[in-house]
Scaffold this motif. Structure first.
Motif, PDB file in Angstrom:
ATOM      1  N   LEU A  88      -1.148  -6.390  -2.815  1.00  0.00           N
ATOM      2  CA  LEU A  88      -0.306  -7.556  -3.013  1.00  0.00           C
ATOM      3  C   LEU A  88      -1.005  -8.606  -3.878  1.00  0.00           C
ATOM      4  CD1 LEU A  88       1.292  -8.404   0.452  1.00  0.00           C
ATOM      5  CD2 LEU A  88       2.443  -7.528  -1.567  1.00  0.00           C
ATOM      6  N   TYR A 148       5.026 -15.590   2.922  1.00  0.00           N
ATOM      7  CA  TYR A 148       4.284 -15.580   4.164  1.00  0.00           C
ATOM      8  C   TYR A 148       4.122 -17.024   4.645  1.00  0.00           C
ATOM      9  CZ  TYR A 148       2.848 -10.688   3.822  1.00  0.00           C
ATOM     10  OH  TYR A 148       2.844  -9.328   3.789  1.00  0.00           O
ATOM     11  N   TYR A 161      -7.511  -3.822   4.572  1.00  0.00           N
ATOM     12  CA  TYR A 161      -7.997  -4.868   3.675  1.00  0.00           C
ATOM     13  C   TYR A 161      -8.840  -5.880   4.441  1.00  0.00           C
ATOM     14  CZ  TYR A 161      -3.721  -3.137   1.398  1.00  0.00           C
ATOM     15  OH  TYR A 161      -2.737  -2.342   0.870  1.00  0.00           O
ATOM     16  N   SER A 205      -1.467  -2.114   5.635  1.00  0.00           N
ATOM     17  CA  SER A 205      -0.159  -1.857   5.054  1.00  0.00           C
ATOM     18  C   SER A 205       0.102  -0.357   5.090  1.00  0.00           C
ATOM     19  CB  SER A 205      -0.071  -2.377   3.612  1.00  0.00           C
ATOM     20  OG  SER A 205      -0.879  -1.597   2.749  1.00  0.00           O
ATOM     21  N   MET A 247       7.879 -11.662  -1.641  1.00  0.00           N
ATOM     22  CA  MET A 247       7.687 -11.989  -0.230  1.00  0.00           C
ATOM     23  C   MET A 247       7.187 -13.417  -0.077  1.00  0.00           C
ATOM     24  SD  MET A 247       5.598  -8.560   0.790  1.00  0.00           S
ATOM     25  CE  MET A 247       6.220  -6.945   0.328  1.00  0.00           C
ATOM     26  N   SER A 270       1.674   2.440  -7.426  1.00  0.00           N
ATOM     27  CA  SER A 270       1.865   2.945  -6.070  1.00  0.00           C
ATOM     28  C   SER A 270       0.765   2.523  -5.110  1.00  0.00           C
ATOM     29  CB  SER A 270       1.934   4.477  -6.097  1.00  0.00           C
ATOM     30  OG  SER A 270       0.709   5.006  -6.583  1.00  0.00           O
ATOM     31  N   TRP A 271      -0.234   1.802  -5.595  1.00  0.00           N
ATOM     32  CA  TRP A 271      -1.380   1.504  -4.742  1.00  0.00           C
ATOM     33  C   TRP A 271      -1.025   0.501  -3.652  1.00  0.00           C
ATOM     34  CZ3 TRP A 271      -4.543   1.359  -1.343  1.00  0.00           C
ATOM     35  CH2 TRP A 271      -5.546   0.406  -1.180  1.00  0.00           C
ATOM     36  N   TYR A 297      11.518 -11.459   2.776  1.00  0.00           N
ATOM     37  CA  TYR A 297      11.260 -10.317   1.888  1.00  0.00           C
ATOM     38  C   TYR A 297      12.528 -10.111   1.072  1.00  0.00           C
ATOM     39  CZ  TYR A 297       9.768  -5.482   0.784  1.00  0.00           C
ATOM     40  OH  TYR A 297       9.384  -4.326   0.174  1.00  0.00           O
ATOM     41  N   ASN A 346      -3.440   1.644   4.811  1.00  0.00           N
ATOM     42  CA  ASN A 346      -4.326   0.948   3.889  1.00  0.00           C
ATOM     43  C   ASN A 346      -4.891  -0.257   4.653  1.00  0.00           C
ATOM     44  OD1 ASN A 346      -3.573   2.728   1.890  1.00  0.00           O
ATOM     45  ND2 ASN A 346      -2.214   1.290   0.852  1.00  0.00           N
ATOM     46  N   ALA A 356      -0.064   4.130   0.248  1.00  0.00           N
ATOM     47  CA  ALA A 356       0.489   4.079  -1.096  1.00  0.00           C
ATOM     48  C   ALA A 356       1.548   5.158  -1.276  1.00  0.00           C
ATOM     49  CB  ALA A 356      -0.626   4.275  -2.120  1.00  0.00           C
ATOM     50  N   LYS A 399       7.583   2.784   0.293  1.00  0.00           N
ATOM     51  CA  LYS A 399       8.070   1.444   0.013  1.00  0.00           C
ATOM     52  C   LYS A 399       7.115   0.420   0.598  1.00  0.00           C
ATOM     53  CE  LYS A 399      11.960  -1.653   0.835  1.00  0.00           C
ATOM     54  NZ  LYS A 399      13.247  -1.832   1.557  1.00  0.00           N
ATOM     55  N   HIS A 400       6.880  -0.635  -0.156  1.00  0.00           N
ATOM     56  CA  HIS A 400       5.908  -1.636   0.275  1.00  0.00           C
ATOM     57  C   HIS A 400       6.597  -2.622   1.208  1.00  0.00           C
ATOM     58  CE1 HIS A 400       2.485  -4.226   0.265  1.00  0.00           C
ATOM     59  NE2 HIS A 400       1.888  -3.591  -0.724  1.00  0.00           N
ATOM     60  N   TYR A 401       6.102  -2.723   2.421  1.00  0.00           N
ATOM     61  CA  TYR A 401       6.672  -3.652   3.380  1.00  0.00           C
ATOM     62  C   TYR A 401       5.794  -4.875   3.582  1.00  0.00           C
ATOM     63  CZ  TYR A 401      10.045  -0.039   4.530  1.00  0.00           C
ATOM     64  OH  TYR A 401      11.049   0.880   4.465  1.00  0.00           O
ATOM     65  N   GLY A 402       4.815  -5.043   2.727  1.00  0.00           N
ATOM     66  CA  GLY A 402       3.924  -6.177   2.874  1.00  0.00           C
ATOM     67  C   GLY A 402       2.770  -5.853   3.797  1.00  0.00           C
ATOM     68  N   TYR A 403       1.959  -6.841   4.023  1.00  0.00           N
ATOM     69  CA  TYR A 403       0.795  -6.685   4.883  1.00  0.00           C
ATOM     70  C   TYR A 403       1.084  -7.259   6.260  1.00  0.00           C
ATOM     71  CZ  TYR A 403      -2.138  -6.204   0.643  1.00  0.00           C
ATOM     72  OH  TYR A 403      -2.694  -5.815  -0.541  1.00  0.00           O
ATOM     73  N   THR A 404       0.404  -6.693   7.264  1.00  0.00           N
ATOM     74  CA  THR A 404       0.338  -7.330   8.576  1.00  0.00           C
ATOM     75  C   THR A 404      -1.103  -7.763   8.762  1.00  0.00           C
ATOM     76  OG1 THR A 404       2.106  -5.946   9.454  1.00  0.00           O
ATOM     77  CG2 THR A 404       0.673  -7.048  11.035  1.00  0.00           C
ATOM     78  N   PHE A 405      -1.270  -9.046   9.020  1.00  0.00           N
ATOM     79  CA  PHE A 405      -2.605  -9.611   9.134  1.00  0.00           C
ATOM     80  C   PHE A 405      -3.050  -9.705  10.588  1.00  0.00           C
ATOM     81  CE2 PHE A 405      -3.840 -11.123   4.949  1.00  0.00           C
ATOM     82  CZ  PHE A 405      -2.649 -11.130   4.260  1.00  0.00           C
TER      83      PHE A 405
END
Lengths: 115, 112
Positions: free
Chosen positions: B100, B36, A34, A94, B34, B96-97, B49, A32, A97, A100-106
């Protein structure tokens, strides 16, 4: 390991000029993606998100557009920049979908100043 | 009403003090939380986390979740000037999308 590249780091553009910011991700498939904008002293504003090639959703109406021509490439564009487009632009990825959600990497961000 | 609320600060503390940051959220179904950290002119990086209620410690950092109050906290012990940054809380959605929900971010300044 996964890495995200965003360029350029800094950009000064005149009003009315076009814009193209590029973001690429390595080491993962079908991420995904962003695009965020962060005005000075403000929070993160989600501009666009994408769950696949040519699958892009816009969060806010604006002078910008996004494209995803390849799985791991995300481009932010404008045909004619406005002064209000100035800000710090961040790309992020990320996992897809459903996992498991591991957050975003920017990415490291692009500071755009429209003059 | 925003789903995640965070005081933007700035919060100024002397070196060695405990920094206390917090966020409130509205959706009781949220499970993951989380924090950041964003240095000036850099992209945010994932710092902590946590899942569900309770505490999680990582070195000088402690993340705390109180689901009954819908309140999350981040504590920084023995703060250093290098901790000066903006700290953002972030909560994944329950669908599920995966989009954040970010707080506004709190700017922290640790003075020597």
């Amino acid at each position: 390991s996964q890495t995200i590249h965003q360029w350029p780091a800094t950009l000064v553009q005149p009003v009315g000029s076009p814009l193209s910011l590029e973001c690429t991700v390595e080491g993962t498939s079908n991420p995904n993606l962003y695009w965020y904008r962060q005005a000075a002293g403000r929070g993160l504003q989600l501009l666009f998100y994408s769950i696949g090639i040519d699958q892009i959703s816009s969060e806010v109406p604006q002078n910008l557009s996004a494209s995803r021509p390849q799985d791991r490439q995300f481009i932010l564009s404008s045909k004619k920049l406005l002064l209000s487009d100035s800000g710090f632009y961040l790309c992020a990825w990320s996992v897809p979908a459903g996992r498991k959600h591991y957050g975003y990497t920017f990415g490291s961000g692009t500071r755009l100043t429209v003059v | 009403q925003k789903e995640v609320e965070q005081d933007p600060g700035p919060l100024s503390v002397p070196e060695g003090a405990i920094v206390s940051l917090n966020c409130t959220y509205s959706n009781s179904a949220f499970q993951y939380f989380m924090w950041y950290r964003q240095y000036s002119r850099k992209g945010p990086e994932l710092l902590m986390y946590t899942y569900s209620s309770g505490n999680k410690e990582d070195g000088r950092f402690t993340a705390q979740v109180d689901k009954s109050s819908k309140y999350i906290s981040l504590f920084i012990r023995d703060s250093q000037p290098s901790d000066s940054a903006t700290y953002l809380c972030a909560i994944p959605p329950t669908d599920s999308w995966g989009k954040l929900q970010f707080g506004a971010g709190t700017q922290v300044v640790v003075t020597p």
